[in-house]
Design a protein around this motif. Structure first.
Motif, PDB file in Angstrom:
ATOM      1  N   GLU A  60       0.689  -1.259   0.044  1.00  8.76           N
ATOM      2  CA  GLU A  60       0.041   0.183   0.194  1.00  8.76           C
ATOM      3  C   GLU A  60       0.785   1.173   0.091  1.00  8.76           C
ATOM      4  OE1 GLU A  60      -3.221   0.379  -0.849  1.00  8.76           O
ATOM      5  OE2 GLU A  60      -3.295  -1.978  -0.942  1.00  8.76           O
ATOM      6  N   LEU A  83       2.026   1.899  -3.658  1.00  8.13           N
ATOM      7  CA  LEU A  83       0.845   2.288  -4.601  1.00  8.13           C
ATOM      8  C   LEU A  83       0.154   3.654  -4.219  1.00  8.13           C
ATOM      9  CD1 LEU A  83      -1.216  -1.041  -4.503  1.00  8.13           C
ATOM     10  CD2 LEU A  83       0.083   0.105  -6.345  1.00  8.13           C
ATOM     11  N   THR A 109       2.214   5.924  -6.155  1.00  9.85           N
ATOM     12  CA  THR A 109       2.190   5.550  -7.739  1.00  9.85           C
ATOM     13  C   THR A 109       1.575   6.531  -8.437  1.00  9.85           C
ATOM     14  OG1 THR A 109       2.436   3.179  -7.214  1.00  9.85           O
ATOM     15  CG2 THR A 109       1.640   3.837  -9.427  1.00  9.85           C
ATOM     16  N   ARG A 110       1.835   6.991  -9.730  1.00  7.00           N
ATOM     17  CA  ARG A 110       1.028   8.001 -10.445  1.00  7.00           C
ATOM     18  C   ARG A 110      -0.543   7.478 -10.352  1.00  7.00           C
ATOM     19  NH1 ARG A 110       4.031   7.266 -15.311  1.00  7.00           N
ATOM     20  NH2 ARG A 110       1.984   7.281 -16.252  1.00  7.00           N
ATOM     21  N   PRO A 111      -1.459   8.481 -10.289  1.00 11.27           N
ATOM     22  CA  PRO A 111      -2.980   8.139 -10.007  1.00 11.27           C
ATOM     23  C   PRO A 111      -3.297   7.457 -11.302  1.00 11.27           C
ATOM     24  CG  PRO A 111      -2.459  10.362  -9.207  1.00 11.27           C
ATOM     25  CD  PRO A 111      -1.200   9.884  -9.852  1.00 11.27           C
ATOM     26  N   GLN A 128      -2.549   3.450 -10.908  1.00 14.46           N
ATOM     27  CA  GLN A 128      -2.785   3.010  -9.672  1.00 14.46           C
ATOM     28  C   GLN A 128      -3.658   1.827  -9.867  1.00 14.46           C
ATOM     29  OE1 GLN A 128      -4.092   5.578  -6.541  1.00 14.46           O
ATOM     30  NE2 GLN A 128      -2.070   5.860  -5.943  1.00 14.46           N
ATOM     31  N   ARG A 178      -2.245  -1.851  -8.914  1.00 17.73           N
ATOM     32  CA  ARG A 178      -2.896  -2.728  -7.960  1.00 17.73           C
ATOM     33  C   ARG A 178      -3.080  -4.135  -8.478  1.00 17.73           C
ATOM     34  NH1 ARG A 178      -4.716  -1.000  -2.994  1.00 17.73           N
ATOM     35  NH2 ARG A 178      -4.759   1.056  -3.963  1.00 17.73           N
TER      36      ARG A 178
END
Length: 167
Positions: free
Chosen positions: A42, A45, A48-50, A53, A57
């Motif tokens: 988590e 994540l 991480t770039r939106p 994501q 995931r």
């Protein structure tokens, strides 16, 4: 990189078979193991770039689910069977490349015996690498140490899980 790996001697495979061979079960409650995995995944994540994501995931979940049971057979062939929310079996000669079907393509897997008697699984896919190291742990346990890296992630993912002998 794959071609540069050397094959273990039969003695190394037999040593791994003795130390690691057999059935192992997760030593804690499954919810505890899932929490260990989530605590590793988590934070990465979250950074991480939106726009990637959701797919990150999904792909990470495919290779970081909690195996509640592990069966290892080592000899002329290495076989690792993982069971839990999914079932996966990886089998082949030590050092050989195995094609592993994934939901989003394929990964290349090479399984080798380490000089310390542990078993190393090296997965290589288009979007990253994963190493699973199965090693003898304290008190006759098995430690599964997982490391995952991708140039699309802001950092590596790493966690370790402990298993005890199963019946």
């Amino acid at each position: 990189v794959v071609g540069a790996m050397s094959l273990p001697s039969l003695g190394q495979s037999q040593a791994a078979s003795t130390a690691l061979g057999g059935r192992w079960v997760y030593s804690g409650a499954p919810a505890e193991g899932e929490q260990i995995v989530a605590q590793a995944v988590e934070p990465v994540l979250a950074r991480t770039r939106p726009d990637i994501q959701a797919i990150a995931r999904e792909r990470i979940a495919e290779s970081t689910w909690l195996p509640t049971s592990i069966r290892i057979r080592a000899g002329r062939r290495l076989e690792v069977a993982l069971s839990g929310s999914e079932r996966r079996v990886f089998a082949g000669a030590p050092g050989s490349t195995i094609q592993v079907p994934m939901r989003h393509g394929y990964a290349q897997l090479v399984q080798t015996i380490r000089p310390d008697g542990g078993l190393l699984q090296s997965f290589t896919a288009l979007d990253g690498t994963q190493q699973n190291v199965f090693s003898p742990g304290p008190g006759r346990t098995l430690i599964l140490d997982v490391s995952l890296q991708s140039p699309k992630l802001p950092g590596p993912i790493h966690f370790a899980l402990e298993y005890r002998r199963g019946s």
